[in-house]
Motif scaffolding. Structure first.
Motif, mmCIF file in Angstrom:
data_model
loop_
_atom_site.group_PDB
_atom_site.id
_atom_site.type_symbol
_atom_site.label_atom_id
_atom_site.label_comp_id
_atom_site.label_asym_id
_atom_site.label_seq_id
_atom_site.Cartn_x
_atom_site.Cartn_y
_atom_site.Cartn_z
ATOM 1 N N GLU A 71 0.854 -1.180 0.000
ATOM 2 C CA GLU A 71 0.000 0.000 0.000
ATOM 3 C C GLU A 71 0.890 1.230 0.000
ATOM 4 O O GLU A 71 1.925 1.250 0.667
ATOM 5 C CB GLU A 71 -0.882 -0.048 1.271
ATOM 6 C CG GLU A 71 -1.840 1.087 1.442
ATOM 7 C CD GLU A 71 -1.238 2.237 2.231
ATOM 8 O OE1 GLU A 71 -0.355 1.970 3.080
ATOM 9 O OE2 GLU A 71 -1.625 3.396 1.964
ATOM 10 N N LEU A 75 -3.026 4.120 -2.038
ATOM 11 C CA LEU A 75 -3.381 3.182 -3.113
ATOM 12 C C LEU A 75 -3.202 1.755 -2.611
ATOM 13 O O LEU A 75 -2.233 1.451 -1.911
ATOM 14 C CB LEU A 75 -2.495 3.439 -4.332
ATOM 15 C CG LEU A 75 -2.707 4.792 -5.005
ATOM 16 C CD1 LEU A 75 -1.608 5.081 -6.016
ATOM 17 C CD2 LEU A 75 -4.079 4.835 -5.680
ATOM 18 N N ASN A 76 -4.159 0.898 -2.983
ATOM 19 C CA ASN A 76 -4.133 -0.475 -2.489
ATOM 20 C C ASN A 76 -3.025 -1.297 -3.155
ATOM 21 O O ASN A 76 -2.652 -1.053 -4.294
ATOM 22 C CB ASN A 76 -5.471 -1.174 -2.781
ATOM 23 C CG ASN A 76 -6.554 -0.662 -1.851
ATOM 24 O OD1 ASN A 76 -6.257 -0.231 -0.729
ATOM 25 N ND2 ASN A 76 -7.788 -0.690 -2.332
ATOM 26 N N PRO A 77 -2.551 -2.298 -2.409
ATOM 27 C CA PRO A 77 -1.678 -3.257 -3.082
ATOM 28 C C PRO A 77 -2.480 -4.092 -4.068
ATOM 29 O O PRO A 77 -3.709 -4.128 -3.993
ATOM 30 C CB PRO A 77 -1.143 -4.115 -1.928
ATOM 31 C CG PRO A 77 -2.095 -3.948 -0.808
ATOM 32 C CD PRO A 77 -2.722 -2.590 -0.985
ATOM 33 N N ARG A 79 -2.345 -3.622 -7.364
ATOM 34 C CA ARG A 79 -2.568 -2.863 -8.606
ATOM 35 C C ARG A 79 -1.644 -3.382 -9.682
ATOM 36 O O ARG A 79 -0.477 -3.649 -9.433
ATOM 37 C CB ARG A 79 -2.201 -1.390 -8.373
ATOM 38 C CG ARG A 79 -3.349 -0.480 -7.989
ATOM 39 C CD ARG A 79 -2.870 0.954 -7.953
ATOM 40 N NE ARG A 79 -1.656 1.123 -7.177
ATOM 41 C CZ ARG A 79 -0.606 1.833 -7.571
ATOM 42 N NH1 ARG A 79 -0.640 2.490 -8.714
ATOM 43 N NH2 ARG A 79 0.467 1.918 -6.812
#
Lengths: 415, 233
Positions: A71, A75-77, A79
């Motif tokens: 992360e 932003l989320n892991p 991606r």
């Protein structure tokens, strides 16, 4: 040496002492045989391993992206990171003085290629003209894609040798013909070969601009490949490429908002790192086989010397008889040496020819991944034969000389 | 033919010196058939070795056919042996891997005679000793008597001045011994000088002169009435 009578005497002795001659010859021939085959396999291993590394330019730096694992900035892991033309253009411009070759790659999945009734599934890639050099490809026919193709979005392809053999079974002449990729016509402009072998030759290249436009790629790219300008030495080259690698990685992470310590989102494969291991390995192999080779020669020399000692010992009485009949010491030494040199030389060449034939005919049939074209430097092999012959002669000389000096009466008493 | 004056020879055995020949005076005329007798240790073999140029004397002179034999190096000794002397040994000393004909031809090889001529001459000598039919046989296919006859043919092949025979019948039974002695007598009858070393009185009796050696000195040198070997066969 050219005394016909002496030759007759030698041949007579050889003919009447077949077992002795055979055993001497066998040891020399097998020594040479083993040595040459060994050196051949060593060379084959070098070739095989080189081939593994020669698929691409030795100093290629390969950049590809994956999925983030951390992360970062909200932003989320998980991606997926997608590189764009801008990433490539930026890097190419920023490092334009350092780079030798550069190309981004756009990959077309499910690349079914047709020609007439023939079809096959190949890797179809959009690339820049430099990619030929990055891939270490050589042109067999026609040309690679160039910048003009690129600018004009030309629908042209360069096919690998295997693709040519698969699709153009009859004519073998694909230049100017049209193949269909996903139903769209592309003109074949060249056939390339790759040292990496069939796997590397079953690909189809087209200009990246065409690929992105025709196959709806937008400005996405799959990977980037670079080589740096050559440096004076390996150390400097390694340092420069590590610097470049770090810079590109930072740049990409910044642009795509990736955590600086995220190791799965951006991967850079630096061939020079591998090359260092490769060169070390090559040195080891070379060192090992030379070591074994030298030991084999020493064993051969000892073997030949031993046989010569025994032969002279066995002939002591005969030498005494010959001396009593009027043989001069020099003619005794000459006789023993003449015979030994003749036998070792002939046997040596038989061993040499046998081993070279084995390498020549059986070598190409070996299809292990790490052995290719086992061969031996002919001069090295020839030198080895001469070393053994000379060693045999020297080893034979001393006992022969001593035997020739013995008083005939002592030699005759020798039972 | 052979002239020996005051010949001395000693062997060094560790710190001791063994005086084997203590002043030998001895001459042999052309055409003689002489036997040298003596018990073992009398010095007869040493004398024969010196006569055969296989060994050298410490003191004294040795003249063979008018040529003084001294200060020989190996090369000259080899040439003289080839030209002047023919050897006959107790154990025949044939080269085992050469057939009878090639054995006889060997001295001719060292005289530098071409192969064709060599074979022709060797064949003639084999015929002379009655073994022409055995020319192609290897020594181990011949009987003891036949081997010795091949050896005699070989000794004759180089047409030497003197034949030196060291116990030529030592390894043969008496019947074969007499056959060999008969051959030696026949060769002597043709005028060839022959020296025979033996310890058997009956063999010595078949020569024309007996020289007796004891402790390195000649104690007796007598001409005898030759017993023809043929009478004993």
């Amino acid at each position: 040496m050219f005394d016909l009578e002496r030759w007759e005497e030698i041949f007579d002795t050889i003919r009447k002492n077949k077992l002795r001659t055979f055993l001497t010859g066998l040891s020399v021939a097998s020594g040479i045989f083993i040595l040459v085959v060994l050196l051949g396999i060593g060379e084959g291993m070098r070739n095989g391993i080189s081939q593994e590394f020669e698929r691409d330019a030795a100093n290629i730096i390969y950049v590809y992206t994956g999925v983030t694992s951390k992360e970062y900035k909200g932003l989320n892991p998980g991606r997926r990171i997608q590189m764009k033309n801008e990433d490539f253009d930026y890097t190419a411009l920023k490092h334009q003085d350092d780079l030798e070759f550069r190309s981004s790659i756009f990959r077309i999945w499910n690349g079914i290629v047709n020609y007439g009734k023939e079809s096959g599934s190949y890797r179809v890639e959009g690339v820049y003209p430099d990619y030929q050099f990055l891939e270490n490809s050589g042109m067999i026919e026609g040309r690679f894609v160039n910048y003009k193709d690129h600018d004009n979005f030309e629908k042209v392809v360069v096919v690998g040798n295997k693709v040519r053999n698969d699709l153009f079974k009859d004519s073998k002449d694909p230049i100017g013909k049209y193949v269909q990729i996903s139903g769209i016509n592309f003109k074949v402009i060249g056939v390339y070969t790759d040292p990496g072998g069939e796997r590397e030759e079953s690909r189809v290249f087209m200009p990246i601009s065409t690929a992105q436009r025709v196959f709806g790629g937008g400005n996405n790219i799959a990977n980037m490949a670079f080589t740096l300008e050559p440096e004076d030495n390996f150390k400097a080259a390694l340092a420069a490429s590590n610097r470049f690698t770090a810079d590109v990685e930072n740049q990409l992470k910044e642009t795509h908002t990736i955590a600086p310590d995220d190791e799965s989102a951006v991967s850079i494969n630096n061939s020079l790192e591998n090359a260092k291991r490769f060169y070390d390995l090559m040195d080891m192999i070379k060192f090992f086989f030379w070591g074994v080779g030298i030991c084999t020669i020493i064993a051969g020399v000892v073997g030949v010397s031993n046989i010569m000692l025994i032969i002279v010992k066995e002939r002591t009485r005969e030498i005494g008889i010959r001396k009593a009949l009027g043989a001069e010491p020099l003619s005794i030494v000459g006789m023993v040496l003449h015979e030994s040199i003749f036998v070792t030389a002939i046997a040596g060449f038989i061993g040499l020819i046998a081993s070279l034939m084995l390498l020549e005919f059986v070598g190409p049939l070996i299809e292990t991944q790490y052995i290719a074209n086992p061969a031996v430097n002919f001069n090295v092999a020839l030198t080895t034969v001469f070393i053994l012959v000379i060693a045999g002669a020297i080893a034979g000389f001393f006992p022969a000389w001593r035997a020739a000096r013995i008083k005939p009466i002592d030699a005759l008493r020798d039972e | 033919m052979i002239e020996i004056r005051d010949l001395h020879k000693s062997y060094r055995m560790g710190s001791n010196s063994l005086h084997v020949l203590k002043g030998i005076n001895f001459s042999v005329a052309e055409g003689e058939l002489v036997s040298i007798m003596g018990s073992s240790g009398s010095g007869k073999s040493t004398l024969l070795n010196i006569l055969g140029m296989l060994d050298e004397a410490d003191l004294g002179s040795y003249t063979l056919d008018g040529v003084p034999i001294k200060n020989l190096n190996e090369k000259i000794a080899a040439r003289y042996r080839n030209k002047f002397l023919g050897f006959i040994f107790q154990s025949f000393n044939l080269i085992s891997y050469k057939n009878a004909l090639d054995n006889v031809a060997l001295p001719l090889y060292y005289q530098g005679i071409k192969r064709g001529e060599r074979i022709e001459k060797a064949m003639a000598y084999l015929e002379k000793v009655g073994l022409a039919d055995w020319a192609g046989h290897l020594p181990n296919e011949l009987s003891g008597g036949q081997k010795q006859r091949v050896a005699i043919a070989r000794a004759l092949a180089s047409d030497p001045k003197v034949l030196l025979a060291d116990e030529p019948t030592g390894a043969l039974d008496s019947k074969t011994s007499y056959e060999v002695m008969n051959l030696i007598q026949e060769i002597n009858d043709e005028g060839r000088t022959i020296l025979v070393v033996t310890h058997e009185p009956d063999i010595a009796a078949m020569t024309k002169r007996i020289v007796n050696l004891k402790d390195g000195k000649i104690i007796q040198d007598t001409k005898v009435n030759q017993v023809r070997a043929l009478e004993n066969v």
